[in-house]
Scaffold this active site. Structure first.
Site, mmCIF file in Angstrom:
data_model
loop_
_atom_site.group_PDB
_atom_site.id
_atom_site.type_symbol
_atom_site.label_atom_id
_atom_site.label_comp_id
_atom_site.label_asym_id
_atom_site.label_seq_id
_atom_site.Cartn_x
_atom_site.Cartn_y
_atom_site.Cartn_z
ATOM 1 C CD GLU A 7 1.357 54.481 -6.708
ATOM 2 O OE1 GLU A 7 -0.126 54.511 -6.226
ATOM 3 O OE2 GLU A 7 1.642 55.651 -6.608
ATOM 4 C CG ASP A 107 -0.051 55.432 -9.943
ATOM 5 O OD1 ASP A 107 0.506 55.037 -11.116
ATOM 6 O OD2 ASP A 107 -0.905 54.770 -9.357
ATOM 7 C CE1 TYR A 314 -2.978 56.808 -11.942
ATOM 8 C CE2 TYR A 314 -3.359 59.170 -11.270
ATOM 9 C CZ TYR A 314 -3.078 57.767 -10.870
ATOM 10 O OH TYR A 314 -3.052 58.386 -9.790
#
Length: 604
Positions: A7, A107, A314
């Protein structure tokens, strides 16, 4: 050749580093590509920049005067290339032509799933034979990335459908009502100005305006309380009565009787203050706004940079339970190399018992640190941005350590003295064991210890006074409170909540000052008009129903072809109701718009 699509550029670089050891940078159509060797094959990692595609109406339908806004309810948006993504599309097509295997390492959330699907579409345009895999990881670390590539999976097409359905619905509803409201007051707007409606943005404004209306309509009432300085066995106590008197006279009559009393209750009870649950996105944003003074949008932006640089996991997650696969002791050992070394070592020695919440999104663990760092490390890595990156990293580490720490222990104290006509009381607290407060100072409770007295002890009033007070309006809406209410009503996702707040700021409907959300007069007028003439467009519960319906695509396999027309039909009813009140809406908004223009020209 192996093609890895990520990403962001920084993640592509990390993938090349962790899979290949060494790599070389080469620009493809101006986009950075990282070449390396993986499992004996040539490989290249390419970082994108968000969505490659978006939904839009046909060219004619984008001319506002071409057709009435309601016609868009009967239009089907099409998937188009985003203008800013063209260099990335060209680079992806060029590299995909030679690829035998493509790993979509976007992601690991629903938006990432949709972007991965968009990348797969582009690959298929130029290469029908490449094998396409999906890889998901929760931390940009050597271990997480290598493990993810050893266990590739498939795209989750239901999640993709959910994202694309939401995009189509939000585009349609936003376009219809934005055009209608803007065209209604077009003669009072400056060239290029518009009044926007958003199916998430506007209910957020509604929550803030509702609070402001409560504050403006609040009528304070006076009341009176009794306070006293009391002597018990040589100890002086500040006490008060848990009674509100409507008149001063009534309070003074009771106060005059307070002379000699007897201790009725004296309790000293041990109480455990539990550490926080593991950290999810919304709590990170709420706590950073409240305690660090960093707004939600900046918090998430910085948290994502920390993730891409390998310092935290994350940050877009709804989970508050550490999975059994997460080695908490290994993370503690890593943290012994950074700023929080001593506390991490202490926890390793004494043993850990993690707290747990009750939510699990099934995709990501809670937010946790993945790499030890000192303040200097973060300042070297982030430069000017470190003024935000360090406090957020430090907070994530401290929160993680707090979840593994013992509770704080306090003694809750309460003394009640009976003076016949009235009882006075005092509450206090003494810290017995700081527990997790040592590493998590934001939740530390203040001490105000009371003396030890016994039931039956005689007490004497030294000084008694009647104090006038006023009832207070509800406080201004804090960003922290707004995020909690958005979660309660299901407005937006953990990934988008802060965007909906800041769209209101950009549109001039709301300001954020010192963590407080304050609606502008334009925001007040727009929200009040919608509450009066089409409340369903702004009430938070309506958006909550849409989110629940979107979730049914994933959970129950509901077809978007069935769902989209149903939602459009519902909102067309609201549109027709608003259209009937067009003149009232126009007057209400123009009063504010024209007043603002006069004010601005007066300043000029």
């Amino acid at each position: 050749m192996i093609l890895v699509v990520t990403e962001k550029r920084s993640v592509a670089q990390a993938v090349a580093k962790y899979l290949g050891g060494t790599y070389r940078l080469q620009k493809v159509h101006g986009v950075a590509a990282y070449y390396f060797r993986y499992e004996g094959k040539e490989a290249v990692a390419l970082g994108l920049s968000g969505h490659l595609m978006d939904f839009d109406f046909a060219a004619r339908q984008n001319i506002w005067t071409w057709l009435p806004p309601e016609e868009l309810f009967r239009s089907t948006p099409v998937l188009v290339t985003r203008g800013e993504s063209l260099p990335y599309l060209k680079a992806l097509k060029t590299l995909a032509q030679k690829a035998e295997e493509v790993y979509l390492a976007l992601d690991a959330d629903v938006e990432g799933e949709a972007i991965a699907y968009e990348a797969a579409l582009v690959v298929r345009i130029v290469n029908r034979h490449a094998k396409i895999y999906r890889v998901r990881f929760n931390a940009v670390t050597y271990k997480d990335i290598r493990t993810a590539f050893q266990r590739p999976t498939k795209l989750d097409l239901k999640q993709v459908e959910k994202v694309f359905t939401r995009m189509q619905i939000d585009l349609t509803l936003g376009a219809v009502f934005t055009r209608f409201i803007t065209l209604t007051v077009k003669n009072s707007l400056e060239k290029g100005q518009f009044l926007s409606y958003g199916p998430c943005q506007t209910p957020v404004l509604g929550i803030v305006v509702t609070r402001e209306l409560e504050r403006r309509n609040f009528k304070p009432e006076k009341y009176y309380v009794i306070k006293a300085l009391v002597d018990v066995d040589g100890h002086r106590l500040e006490m008060s009565a848990d009674v509100r008197f409507k008149t001063r006279r009534e309070a003074e009559e009771v106060a005059a009787t307070i002379k000699r009393g007897v201790v009725k209750t004296a309790t000293y009870r041990r109480h455990y203050v539990q550490p926080p649950e593991p950290l999810d996105t919304v709590e990170l944003e709420r706590r950073a706004s409240r305690w660090l003074g960093i707004n939600s949008k900046r918090t998430l932006d910085i948290a994502e940079e920390l993730y891409r640089a390998g310092y935290i996991s994350y940050p877009r997650t709804e989970t508050t339970i550490y999975p059994p696969t997460l080695d908490l002791r290994e993370i503690l050992k890593e943290l012994t190399n950074g700023e929080h070394k001593r506390y991490a070592e202490e926890l390793l020695e004494r043993g850990i018992k993690p707290t747990r919440g009750d939510s699990d999104d099934g995709a990501h663990p809670p937010i946790y640190p993945t790499k030890a760092a000192t303040r200097d490390d973060i300042y070297k890595a982030f430069g000017k941005a470190a003024r935000y990156a360090w406090p957020i990293y430090d907070f994530v580490v401290r929160h993680f350590l707090a979840t593994l720490s013992p509770p704080a222990q306090v003694e809750k104290q309460k003394i009640i003295i009976d003076f016949g006509k009235i009882q006075l009381e005092a509450e206090g607290q003494r810290t017995l064991d700081e527990g997790y407060w040592r590493i998590y100072p934001w939740e530390r409770q203040s001490e105000k210890p009371l003396p030890r007295v016994e039931v039956g002890d005689v007490a004497y009033a030294i000084e008694v006074k009647v104090v006038e007070r006023e009832t207070e309006p509800p406080p201004q809406m804090s960003e922290s409170e707004l995020l909690a209410l958005m979660r309660k009503y299901g407005i937006g996702t953990d990934a988008t909540m802060q965007d909906h707040i800041y769209t209101n700021v950009k549109r001039g409907y709301m300001e954020i000052r010192k963590g407080k959300c304050i609606p502008t007069e334009l925001g007040m007028a727009l929200a009040t008009a919608l509450f009066n003439y089409a409340p369903e467009l702004i009430e938070p519960t309506v958006r909550a129903r849409i989110e629940k319906a979107l979730q049914s695509i994933v959970k129950d396999g509901i077809s978007p072809k069935k769902l989209i027309p149903e939602i459009k039909a519902e909102f067309e009813k609201y549109y027709l109701a608003l259209k009937e009140r067009r003149e009232e809406l126009k007057k209400m908004l123009e009063a504010v718009l024209n007043g603002r223009q006069r004010e601005e020209s007066g300043h000029g």
